[in-house]
Write a protein that holds these residues in place. Structure first.
Motif, PDB file in Angstrom:
ATOM      1  N   ASP A  49       0.819  -1.200   0.000  1.00  0.00           N
ATOM      2  CA  ASP A  49       0.000   0.000   0.000  1.00  0.00           C
ATOM      3  C   ASP A  49       0.859   1.258   0.000  1.00  0.00           C
ATOM      4  O   ASP A  49       0.437   2.301  -0.492  1.00  0.00           O
ATOM      5  CB  ASP A  49      -0.927   0.008   1.218  1.00  0.00           C
ATOM      6  N   PHE A  50       2.060   1.141   0.546  1.00  0.00           N
ATOM      7  CA  PHE A  50       3.039   2.223   0.457  1.00  0.00           C
ATOM      8  C   PHE A  50       4.416   1.622   0.647  1.00  0.00           C
ATOM      9  O   PHE A  50       4.625   0.803   1.540  1.00  0.00           O
ATOM     10  CB  PHE A  50       2.799   3.298   1.520  1.00  0.00           C
ATOM     11  N   TRP A  51       5.339   2.030  -0.213  1.00  0.00           N
ATOM     12  CA  TRP A  51       6.724   1.566  -0.089  1.00  0.00           C
ATOM     13  C   TRP A  51       7.634   2.707  -0.511  1.00  0.00           C
ATOM     14  O   TRP A  51       7.486   3.265  -1.589  1.00  0.00           O
ATOM     15  CB  TRP A  51       6.972   0.346  -0.961  1.00  0.00           C
ATOM     16  N   HIS A  52       8.554   3.053   0.361  1.00  0.00           N
ATOM     17  CA  HIS A  52       9.572   4.045   0.017  1.00  0.00           C
ATOM     18  C   HIS A  52      10.890   3.613   0.633  1.00  0.00           C
ATOM     19  O   HIS A  52      10.979   3.420   1.845  1.00  0.00           O
ATOM     20  CB  HIS A  52       9.193   5.441   0.523  1.00  0.00           C
ATOM     21  N   GLU A  53      11.897   3.453  -0.209  1.00  0.00           N
ATOM     22  CA  GLU A  53      13.222   3.076   0.262  1.00  0.00           C
ATOM     23  C   GLU A  53      14.088   4.315   0.424  1.00  0.00           C
ATOM     24  O   GLU A  53      14.287   5.077  -0.521  1.00  0.00           O
ATOM     25  CB  GLU A  53      13.906   2.138  -0.740  1.00  0.00           C
ATOM     26  N   TYR A  54      14.582   4.502   1.634  1.00  0.00           N
ATOM     27  CA  TYR A  54      15.646   5.465   1.859  1.00  0.00           C
ATOM     28  C   TYR A  54      16.972   4.747   1.591  1.00  0.00           C
ATOM     29  O   TYR A  54      17.008   3.534   1.344  1.00  0.00           O
ATOM     30  CB  TYR A  54      15.580   5.993   3.282  1.00  0.00           C
ATOM     31  N   LYS A  55      18.073   5.485   1.635  1.00  0.00           N
ATOM     32  CA  LYS A  55      19.357   4.888   1.272  1.00  0.00           C
ATOM     33  C   LYS A  55      19.683   3.679   2.135  1.00  0.00           C
ATOM     34  O   LYS A  55      20.158   2.654   1.635  1.00  0.00           O
ATOM     35  CB  LYS A  55      20.469   5.940   1.393  1.00  0.00           C
ATOM     36  N   ASN A  56      19.415   3.775   3.432  1.00  0.00           N
ATOM     37  CA  ASN A  56      19.759   2.679   4.341  1.00  0.00           C
ATOM     38  C   ASN A  56      18.563   2.202   5.152  1.00  0.00           C
ATOM     39  O   ASN A  56      18.740   1.521   6.160  1.00  0.00           O
ATOM     40  CB  ASN A  56      20.881   3.123   5.296  1.00  0.00           C
ATOM     41  N   VAL A  57      17.346   2.546   4.716  1.00  0.00           N
ATOM     42  CA  VAL A  57      16.152   2.214   5.498  1.00  0.00           C
ATOM     43  C   VAL A  57      15.053   1.748   4.546  1.00  0.00           C
ATOM     44  O   VAL A  57      14.853   2.339   3.485  1.00  0.00           O
ATOM     45  CB  VAL A  57      15.655   3.440   6.302  1.00  0.00           C
ATOM     46  N   VAL A  58      14.350   0.696   4.940  1.00  0.00           N
ATOM     47  CA  VAL A  58      13.156   0.277   4.216  1.00  0.00           C
ATOM     48  C   VAL A  58      12.017   0.166   5.230  1.00  0.00           C
ATOM     49  O   VAL A  58      12.259   0.056   6.433  1.00  0.00           O
ATOM     50  CB  VAL A  58      13.350  -1.082   3.490  1.00  0.00           C
ATOM     51  N   PRO A  59      10.758   0.195   4.784  1.00  0.00           N
ATOM     52  CA  PRO A  59       9.646   0.105   5.733  1.00  0.00           C
ATOM     53  C   PRO A  59       9.672  -1.194   6.529  1.00  0.00           C
ATOM     54  O   PRO A  59      10.051  -2.258   6.009  1.00  0.00           O
ATOM     55  CB  PRO A  59       8.409   0.169   4.823  1.00  0.00           C
ATOM     56  N   LYS A  60       9.284  -1.116   7.802  1.00  0.00           N
ATOM     57  CA  LYS A  60       9.264  -2.319   8.630  1.00  0.00           C
ATOM     58  C   LYS A  60       8.087  -3.200   8.233  1.00  0.00           C
ATOM     59  O   LYS A  60       7.140  -2.764   7.572  1.00  0.00           O
ATOM     60  CB  LYS A  60       9.175  -1.953  10.104  1.00  0.00           C
ATOM     61  N   GLY A  61       8.163  -4.462   8.635  1.00  0.00           N
ATOM     62  CA  GLY A  61       7.093  -5.413   8.352  1.00  0.00           C
ATOM     63  C   GLY A  61       7.352  -6.216   7.098  1.00  0.00           C
ATOM     64  O   GLY A  61       8.460  -6.243   6.550  1.00  0.00           O
ATOM     65  N   TYR A  62       6.331  -6.941   6.665  1.00  0.00           N
ATOM     66  CA  TYR A  62       6.343  -7.697   5.405  1.00  0.00           C
ATOM     67  C   TYR A  62       7.345  -8.862   5.423  1.00  0.00           C
ATOM     68  O   TYR A  62       7.746  -9.348   4.370  1.00  0.00           O
ATOM     69  CB  TYR A  62       6.638  -6.782   4.206  1.00  0.00           C
ATOM     70  N   THR A  63       7.751  -9.305   6.598  1.00  0.00           N
ATOM     71  CA  THR A  63       8.757 -10.365   6.654  1.00  0.00           C
ATOM     72  C   THR A  63       8.237 -11.679   6.081  1.00  0.00           C
ATOM     73  O   THR A  63       8.999 -12.438   5.479  1.00  0.00           O
ATOM     74  CB  THR A  63       9.218 -10.584   8.106  1.00  0.00           C
ATOM     75  N   ARG A  64       6.960 -11.959   6.247  1.00  0.00           N
ATOM     76  CA  ARG A  64       6.420 -13.214   5.733  1.00  0.00           C
ATOM     77  C   ARG A  64       6.439 -13.249   4.212  1.00  0.00           C
ATOM     78  O   ARG A  64       6.909 -14.205   3.595  1.00  0.00           O
ATOM     79  CB  ARG A  64       4.994 -13.416   6.253  1.00  0.00           C
ATOM     80  N   ILE A  65       5.933 -12.180   3.577  1.00  0.00           N
ATOM     81  CA  ILE A  65       5.851 -12.187   2.122  1.00  0.00           C
ATOM     82  C   ILE A  65       7.230 -12.092   1.494  1.00  0.00           C
ATOM     83  O   ILE A  65       7.538 -12.793   0.520  1.00  0.00           O
ATOM     84  CB  ILE A  65       4.927 -11.042   1.622  1.00  0.00           C
ATOM     85  N   LEU A  66       8.118 -11.256   2.049  1.00  0.00           N
ATOM     86  CA  LEU A  66       9.449 -11.127   1.460  1.00  0.00           C
ATOM     87  C   LEU A  66      10.277 -12.377   1.680  1.00  0.00           C
ATOM     88  O   LEU A  66      11.070 -12.763   0.817  1.00  0.00           O
ATOM     89  CB  LEU A  66      10.147  -9.890   2.040  1.00  0.00           C
ATOM     90  N   GLY A  67      10.081 -13.038   2.818  1.00  0.00           N
ATOM     91  CA  GLY A  67      10.776 -14.301   3.045  1.00  0.00           C
ATOM     92  C   GLY A  67      10.325 -15.383   2.074  1.00  0.00           C
ATOM     93  O   GLY A  67      11.135 -16.141   1.546  1.00  0.00           O
ATOM     94  N   LYS A  68       9.019 -15.449   1.818  1.00  0.00           N
ATOM     95  CA  LYS A  68       8.499 -16.459   0.877  1.00  0.00           C
ATOM     96  C   LYS A  68       8.983 -16.177  -0.543  1.00  0.00           C
ATOM     97  O   LYS A  68       9.360 -17.097  -1.272  1.00  0.00           O
ATOM     98  CB  LYS A  68       6.981 -16.486   0.940  1.00  0.00           C
ATOM     99  N   ILE A  69       8.963 -14.893  -0.940  1.00  0.00           N
ATOM    100  CA  ILE A  69       9.457 -14.559  -2.275  1.00  0.00           C
ATOM    101  C   ILE A  69      10.938 -14.925  -2.402  1.00  0.00           C
ATOM    102  O   ILE A  69      11.378 -15.465  -3.428  1.00  0.00           O
ATOM    103  CB  ILE A  69       9.230 -13.063  -2.567  1.00  0.00           C
TER     104      ILE A  69
END
Length: 255
Positions: A49-69
């Motif tokens: 629903d929202f994603w913005h990557e800073y140089k050294n920071v990404v949004p918290k959460g989403y560990t289940r989906i990113l781990g499966k991918i």
């Protein structure tokens, strides 16, 4: 060949979706179920629903989906990620950490013996001037640089609140408009115009509209709009011969 899967519009992390954790788990279970059948999986935008990557920071959460991918890409399954209008501010995190193949624009690919035009669908003939203006602002490099200068505590929070407001506003109006008919549905009109110059395209596959559509476009093409993973849990499958829409029902075997 193995199957190729297409899905879009999960809007993971949305503060306007009360069943957000169950929704993410359901998507993870789907990916786990198809991992041995899949040659490739195309995620056609607004997965977050929202994603913005800073140089050294990404949004918290989403560990289940990113781990499966990451598990799928480690197995050799191609996972393609298309940026949508909610998660366009991606850099290299998904490629480096999860092994996904990134796309920021619609692409034409050959899958089996067929030619596919794939994209999220935003910006492709949408008649809304307000949406086109916002899209041009969000895609402007200067505006992106300015937003990146905001501390993540405020930037990510603002982005999630903006997305929540947009979702609730649409909810109050009855959600995305239903199918408007072949003559008014702007993605259908875009596909028809595109075919006049590129008659070799067999399938147009888009997300964005949150409707399910599988429509023939003479003489030999079809357009599919994928629905969503908020209430519909719909996806498309190409098995090398046929392309069709399905709904993920837990407890049933996916094709």
């Amino acid at each position: 060949m193995k199957n190729i899967y297409f899905l879009s519009d999960a809007h993971l992390g949305s503060q306007a979706i009360p069943h957000a954790r169950q929704q993410e788990r359901r998507l993870v279970r789907f990916l786990d179920e198809v991992k041995d059948k899949a040659q490739a999986i195309y995620l056609l935008g607004d997965i977050f629903d929202f994603w913005h990557e800073y140089k050294n920071v990404v949004p918290k959460g989403y560990t289940r989906i990113l781990g499966k991918i990451s598990e799928l890409t480690d197995m050799g399954v191609e996972v393609h990620f298309f940026t949508g209008n909610h998660d366009m501010w991606c850099k290299d995190y998904f490629e480096k950490e999860c092994g996904m193949i990134m796309h920021t624009e619609p692409v034409t690919v050959e899958l089996g013996d067929e030619v596919f035009l794939l994209g999220h669908g935003d910006g492709l003939g949408d008649p809304s001037r307000k949406f086109r203006l916002l899209r041009s602002v969000f895609h402007n490099p200067v505006c992106q640089w300015l937003f990146a200068s905001v501390h993540p505590r405020w930037g990510v929070g603002f982005g999630l609140c903006w997305a929540k407001h947009s979702r609730l506003k649409h909810g109050n109006e009855g959600g995305d408009p239903p199918y408007m008919g072949e003559d008014k549905e702007y993605l259908v009109q875009y596909a028809k115009r595109y075919l006049t110059a590129h008659p070799d395209v067999n399938y147009f596959v888009f997300g964005h509209r949150h409707i399910q559509l599988n429509l023939a476009l003479p003489p030999h093409s079809r357009i599919l709009i994928l629905g969503d993973w908020i209430t519909q849990y719909s996806y498309a499958v190409y098995d090398g011969e046929s392309m069709y829409l399905e709904t993920y029902l837990e407890g049933e075997t996916c094709p």
